[in-house]
Design a protein around this motif. Sequence first.
Motif, PDB file in Angstrom:
ATOM      1  N   ASN A 103      42.119  29.805  29.270  1.00 43.73           N
ATOM      2  CA  ASN A 103      41.134  30.991  29.515  1.00 43.73           C
ATOM      3  C   ASN A 103      40.597  31.075  27.907  1.00 43.73           C
ATOM      4  N   LEU A 104      39.794  30.260  27.502  1.00 38.39           N
ATOM      5  CA  LEU A 104      39.333  30.137  26.345  1.00 38.39           C
ATOM      6  C   LEU A 104      37.891  30.147  26.202  1.00 38.39           C
ATOM      7  N   TRP A 105      36.957  30.930  25.242  1.00 38.44           N
ATOM      8  CA  TRP A 105      35.727  31.246  25.324  1.00 38.44           C
ATOM      9  C   TRP A 105      35.298  31.271  23.981  1.00 38.44           C
ATOM     10  N   ILE A 106      33.746  30.960  23.930  1.00 37.08           N
ATOM     11  CA  ILE A 106      33.044  30.884  22.667  1.00 37.08           C
ATOM     12  C   ILE A 106      31.589  31.495  22.874  1.00 37.08           C
ATOM     13  N   THR A 107      31.318  32.563  21.998  1.00 39.39           N
ATOM     14  CA  THR A 107      29.893  32.995  22.251  1.00 39.39           C
ATOM     15  C   THR A 107      28.910  32.074  21.745  1.00 39.39           C
ATOM     16  N   GLU A 108      27.769  32.316  22.614  1.00 38.35           N
ATOM     17  CA  GLU A 108      26.492  31.434  22.660  1.00 38.35           C
ATOM     18  C   GLU A 108      26.133  31.165  21.030  1.00 38.35           C
ATOM     19  N   ALA A 109      25.908  32.370  20.310  1.00 40.97           N
ATOM     20  CA  ALA A 109      25.508  32.280  19.189  1.00 40.97           C
ATOM     21  C   ALA A 109      26.240  31.202  18.010  1.00 40.97           C
ATOM     22  N   VAL A 110      27.593  31.554  18.330  1.00 39.57           N
ATOM     23  CA  VAL A 110      28.574  30.601  17.452  1.00 39.57           C
ATOM     24  C   VAL A 110      28.286  29.080  17.811  1.00 39.57           C
ATOM     25  N   ALA A 111      28.366  28.827  18.956  1.00 40.40           N
ATOM     26  CA  ALA A 111      28.028  27.494  19.559  1.00 40.40           C
ATOM     27  C   ALA A 111      26.834  26.725  19.231  1.00 40.40           C
ATOM     28  N   ALA A 112      25.856  27.737  19.351  1.00 39.20           N
ATOM     29  CA  ALA A 112      24.271  27.305  18.994  1.00 39.20           C
ATOM     30  C   ALA A 112      24.465  26.620  17.326  1.00 39.20           C
ATOM     31  N   ARG A 113      24.932  27.645  16.809  1.00 39.82           N
ATOM     32  CA  ARG A 113      24.872  27.485  15.318  1.00 39.82           C
ATOM     33  C   ARG A 113      25.637  25.958  14.882  1.00 39.82           C
ATOM     34  N   ALA A 114      26.845  25.985  15.438  1.00 42.23           N
ATOM     35  CA  ALA A 114      27.613  24.700  15.244  1.00 42.23           C
ATOM     36  C   ALA A 114      26.550  23.460  15.624  1.00 42.23           C
ATOM     37  N   LEU A 115      26.000  23.461  16.945  1.00 45.63           N
ATOM     38  CA  LEU A 115      25.288  22.371  17.305  1.00 45.63           C
ATOM     39  C   LEU A 115      23.871  22.029  16.671  1.00 45.63           C
ATOM     40  N   ARG A 116      23.220  23.327  16.363  1.00 47.92           N
ATOM     41  CA  ARG A 116      22.053  23.021  15.203  1.00 47.92           C
ATOM     42  C   ARG A 116      22.406  22.338  14.096  1.00 47.92           C
ATOM     43  N   ALA A 117      23.597  22.626  13.637  1.00 45.73           N
ATOM     44  CA  ALA A 117      23.991  21.876  12.268  1.00 45.73           C
ATOM     45  C   ALA A 117      24.363  20.366  12.570  1.00 45.73           C
ATOM     46  N   ALA A 118      24.897  20.368  13.648  1.00 42.96           N
ATOM     47  CA  ALA A 118      25.251  18.921  14.080  1.00 42.96           C
ATOM     48  C   ALA A 118      23.802  17.985  14.136  1.00 42.96           C
ATOM     49  N   ALA A 119      22.953  18.581  14.819  1.00 44.21           N
ATOM     50  CA  ALA A 119      21.684  17.750  14.998  1.00 44.21           C
ATOM     51  C   ALA A 119      21.134  17.663  13.512  1.00 44.21           C
ATOM     52  N   GLU A 120      21.312  18.647  12.579  1.00 47.68           N
ATOM     53  CA  GLU A 120      20.720  18.274  11.298  1.00 47.68           C
ATOM     54  C   GLU A 120      21.672  17.254  10.378  1.00 47.68           C
TER      55      GLU A 120
END
Length: 200
Positions: A103-120
């Motif tokens: 039962n683990l969750w992450i908010t969209e904003a945090v996930a999006a920030r990490a994945l945008r950084a990965a793309a860059e």
Amino acid sequence: MTTRTTPPDDAYDEEERLPCGRPVAEVWECRERRADDPHARTCVHCRRAAEDFERLESAVRGLRDETEHPAVDTASLTRRVMDVVRLELRPGRPLPLGTATENLWITEAVAARALRAAAETVPGVRAGSCRFRDDPEGTAVGVRIEVHAPADRHLPDTARRIRRAVYETADRELGMPVTLVDVVVADVVTPADAQEDTSR
């Protein structure tokens, strides 16, 4: 059979709220849609937040109009900037982490920030909006990420590298199950454009 429970009810409580109790992002969305909002008509806090939204949007338009490249899709640029601003204001809905039994969750904003950084991490790439959609089981997500890619690189190869970087970050750093990654090349930039953009 999965055992993951529904996201916690207080998942949205972290978003920025005005003294009247309303989320800032909700006020901005109403303003943008020009929706009838009886509360905002009498609330000084909501009116000020809406005015801030107008000033920010005007500032974005002003920066956009100052560009030396008239061929730029200015409406799309404004939309992407405002999307990122809204995403930073609102943490967004919870996304699943780990296996279906956790039962683990992450908010969209945090996930999006990490994945945008990965793309860059891919040379010459600048990431824009990052969106998520649930799979039918509700135990994983699909990712759609918009990027500006370097014009002097092979685009399919660049897109593959972005996709691989996003998958690896989602798996190794976040522990977020991802079923697919759609990479949308919203624009291509020359090395000179990229250097000028970072020097401002």
